[in-house]
Design a protein around this motif. Structure first.
Motif, PDB file in Angstrom:
ATOM      1  N   LEU A 276       0.827  -1.202   0.000  1.00 14.08           N
ATOM      2  CA  LEU A 276       0.000   0.000   0.000  1.00 14.08           C
ATOM      3  C   LEU A 276       0.867   1.261   0.000  1.00 14.08           C
ATOM      4  N   GLN A 277       2.008   1.199   0.670  1.00  5.67           N
ATOM      5  CA  GLN A 277       2.939   2.327   0.653  1.00  5.67           C
ATOM      6  C   GLN A 277       3.470   2.551  -0.762  1.00  5.67           C
ATOM      7  N   ILE A 278       3.739   1.475  -1.461  1.00 10.26           N
ATOM      8  CA  ILE A 278       4.191   1.580  -2.851  1.00 10.26           C
ATOM      9  C   ILE A 278       3.087   2.179  -3.719  1.00 10.26           C
ATOM     10  N   PHE A 279       1.840   1.723  -3.528  1.00  9.06           N
ATOM     11  CA  PHE A 279       0.719   2.275  -4.281  1.00  9.06           C
ATOM     12  C   PHE A 279       0.627   3.782  -4.072  1.00  9.06           C
ATOM     13  N   GLU A 280       0.774   4.201  -2.824  1.00 12.83           N
ATOM     14  CA  GLU A 280       0.680   5.627  -2.512  1.00 12.83           C
ATOM     15  C   GLU A 280       1.812   6.396  -3.184  1.00 12.83           C
ATOM     16  N   ALA A 281       2.989   5.817  -3.194  1.00 11.89           N
ATOM     17  CA  ALA A 281       4.144   6.495  -3.795  1.00 11.89           C
ATOM     18  C   ALA A 281       3.986   6.622  -5.308  1.00 11.89           C
ATOM     19  N   VAL A 282       3.461   5.584  -5.947  1.00 18.07           N
ATOM     20  CA  VAL A 282       3.291   5.617  -7.403  1.00 18.07           C
ATOM     21  C   VAL A 282       2.124   6.519  -7.779  1.00 18.07           C
ATOM     22  N   GLY A 283       1.059   6.472  -6.971  1.00 11.85           N
ATOM     23  CA  GLY A 283      -0.135   7.269  -7.259  1.00 11.85           C
ATOM     24  C   GLY A 283      -1.326   6.369  -7.509  1.00 11.85           C
ATOM     25  N   LEU A 284      -2.395   6.554  -6.760  1.00 16.55           N
ATOM     26  CA  LEU A 284      -3.542   5.655  -6.850  1.00 16.55           C
ATOM     27  C   LEU A 284      -4.224   5.710  -8.212  1.00 16.55           C
ATOM     28  N   GLU A 285      -3.995   6.793  -8.960  1.00 16.92           N
ATOM     29  CA  GLU A 285      -4.614   6.908 -10.278  1.00 16.92           C
ATOM     30  C   GLU A 285      -3.800   6.223 -11.368  1.00 16.92           C
ATOM     31  N   ASP A 286      -2.613   5.738 -11.038  1.00 22.79           N
ATOM     32  CA  ASP A 286      -1.745   5.123 -12.030  1.00 22.79           C
ATOM     33  C   ASP A 286      -2.325   3.784 -12.495  1.00 22.79           C
ATOM     34  N   PRO A 287      -2.324   3.504 -13.807  1.00 25.60           N
ATOM     35  CA  PRO A 287      -2.870   2.239 -14.307  1.00 25.60           C
ATOM     36  C   PRO A 287      -2.181   1.012 -13.711  1.00 25.60           C
ATOM     37  N   TRP A 288      -0.884   1.108 -13.479  1.00 27.77           N
ATOM     38  CA  TRP A 288      -0.152  -0.008 -12.866  1.00 27.77           C
ATOM     39  C   TRP A 288      -0.697  -0.304 -11.479  1.00 27.77           C
ATOM     40  N   VAL A 289      -0.950   0.749 -10.701  1.00 29.44           N
ATOM     41  CA  VAL A 289      -1.510   0.576  -9.360  1.00 29.44           C
ATOM     42  C   VAL A 289      -2.901  -0.046  -9.443  1.00 29.44           C
ATOM     43  N   ALA A 290      -3.712   0.417 -10.372  1.00 30.58           N
ATOM     44  CA  ALA A 290      -5.060  -0.137 -10.531  1.00 30.58           C
ATOM     45  C   ALA A 290      -5.003  -1.637 -10.808  1.00 30.58           C
ATOM     46  N   ALA A 291      -4.072  -2.046 -11.661  1.00 26.39           N
ATOM     47  CA  ALA A 291      -3.934  -3.464 -11.984  1.00 26.39           C
ATOM     48  C   ALA A 291      -3.479  -4.265 -10.766  1.00 26.39           C
ATOM     49  N   MET A 292      -2.519  -3.731 -10.029  1.00 26.95           N
ATOM     50  CA  MET A 292      -2.016  -4.435  -8.851  1.00 26.95           C
ATOM     51  C   MET A 292      -3.063  -4.478  -7.737  1.00 26.95           C
ATOM     52  N   ARG A 293      -3.864  -3.426  -7.624  1.00 25.63           N
ATOM     53  CA  ARG A 293      -4.918  -3.422  -6.612  1.00 25.63           C
ATOM     54  C   ARG A 293      -5.963  -4.480  -6.922  1.00 25.63           C
ATOM     55  N   ARG A 294      -6.259  -4.692  -8.211  1.00 25.93           N
ATOM     56  CA  ARG A 294      -7.201  -5.750  -8.569  1.00 25.93           C
ATOM     57  C   ARG A 294      -6.644  -7.125  -8.188  1.00 25.93           C
ATOM     58  N   ARG A 295      -5.356  -7.314  -8.416  1.00 28.54           N
ATOM     59  CA  ARG A 295      -4.731  -8.588  -8.028  1.00 28.54           C
ATOM     60  C   ARG A 295      -4.743  -8.776  -6.511  1.00 28.54           C
ATOM     61  N   LEU A 296      -4.497  -7.676  -5.789  1.00 29.62           N
ATOM     62  CA  LEU A 296      -4.540  -7.760  -4.332  1.00 29.62           C
ATOM     63  C   LEU A 296      -5.949  -8.116  -3.853  1.00 29.62           C
ATOM     64  N   SER A 297      -6.949  -7.518  -4.458  1.00 27.53           N
ATOM     65  CA  SER A 297      -8.336  -7.792  -4.072  1.00 27.53           C
ATOM     66  C   SER A 297      -8.684  -9.270  -4.291  1.00 27.53           C
ATOM     67  N   ILE A 298      -8.205  -9.824  -5.405  1.00 30.51           N
ATOM     68  CA  ILE A 298      -8.472 -11.229  -5.692  1.00 30.51           C
ATOM     69  C   ILE A 298      -7.851 -12.123  -4.614  1.00 30.51           C
ATOM     70  N   ILE A 299      -6.639 -11.773  -4.189  1.00 35.33           N
ATOM     71  CA  ILE A 299      -5.971 -12.553  -3.145  1.00 35.33           C
ATOM     72  C   ILE A 299      -6.718 -12.444  -1.818  1.00 35.33           C
TER      73      ILE A 299
END
Length: 302
Positions: A276-299
């Motif tokens: 989550l710290q990495i997501f915040e650093a990259v930016g929650l609007e970043d497409p890469w973060v969106a993709a990783m957040r979907r993977r996290l949600s699945i887990i």
């Protein structure tokens, strides 16, 4: 809020948000109200928000409402967990949480503080002139030219010394150039009133992660240690932290996601906290973060 990598419905939601909130916020202070038809407290708050917005219209304040049932994707991006949730938005970024201001006097008091600090121009020219420069700086930084991006953000700060996104952009540009100490000096010199700016918070998170950047030989050793024993959670976390600091966010995320899948409770959820710290650093609007957040949600939720 980027639209790359999103579904068609999500892209449409982002476009509506841009037109209804982001674009007006370039020259105004937008009161962003997350609400729903079934929410009693929301209905009680609505007349207060409408009256204050009307009273402050000549000062550049406008009201935008987001129905969380109709705009679930936008509500998720703001991590809305209860309603009503109310933010103040300026130049596309949340600059204050107004949720606890339930009375007219409380709301006006918070707006007065914000209007005294932000370069709100009801006519719109100065703020509108800055927005394209900010976009240019972000595009140049994303393209890998950290030095030129730093120059653009520095020029913006000459025009608008209190612009939070410009300060944040300059900090991130310095980090991209490997100037961690200089970035820290910029953070230390920030005006106190910018401490809560969303982009500043993102830049600070990036700075903290960048401080963990290892030498190439150290990174290689951490990677070998992690590969040698996948069950060694401490080794996995050390490698993920170093990998992100070294610029390999994919390796960092893959390692952390694997850790969460294996044992999400290890060390009080340290892997999820780091991700989550990495997501915040990259930016929650970043497409890469969106993709990783979907993977996290699945887990987490299957």
């Amino acid at each position: 809020m980027a639209s790359m990598g999103l579904s068609i419905d999500e892209q449409k939601a982002v476009d509506r948000f841009r037109k209804g909130v982001v674009e007006p916020s370039m020259t105004n202070l937008v009161i962003l109200d997350f609400w729903a038809e079934w929410c009693g407290p929301c209905k009680a708050l609505t007349p207060v928000l409408e009256k204050v917005a009307a009273d402050y219209a000549d000062k550049g304040v406008v009201l935008a409402k987001i129905n969380v049932d109709e705009e679930q994707f936008i509500a998720a991006q703001f991590q809305v967990r209860s309603i009503p949730t109310v933010y103040a938005m300026f130049q596309g970024q949340p600059v204050a949480d107004l949720t606890n201001a339930r009375s007219e006097s409380q709301l006006k008091g918070m707006l007065d503080q914000l209007l005294a600090k932000l370069p709100i121009q009801p006519g719109g020219a100065p703020a509108q002139d800055i927005a394209p420069l900010l976009a240019m700086g972000e595009d140049v930084l994303a393209g890998g030219d950290a030095e030129r991006a730093a120059s653009i953000f520095a020029q913006i700060l000459e025009i608008a010394p209190d612009n939070g996104p410009a300060h944040a952009g300059l900090i991130r540009a310095m980090l991209a150039a490997g100037e961690v100490d200089s970035a820290q000096q910029l953070v230390d010199a920030l005006p106190p009133e910018l401490a809560g700016d969303a982009e500043i918070v993102r830049a600070k998170a990036a700075l903290e992660l960048a401080k963990d950047k290892p030498e190439d030989s150290e990174l290689a050793a951490l990677r070998l240690a992690a590969e040698a024993d996948p069950a060694d959670m401490a080794a996995q976390l050390a490698y993920a932290t170093a990998a992100f600091a070294a610029g390999n966010r994919d390796a960092a995320a893959e390692t952390l996601l694997a850790m969460i899948a294996a044992d999400r409770t290890w060390n009080e959820g340290a892997a999820r906290a780091k991700l989550l710290q990495i997501f915040e650093a990259v930016g929650l609007e970043d497409p890469w973060v969106a993709a990783m957040r979907r993977r996290l949600s699945i887990i987490l939720f299957g």
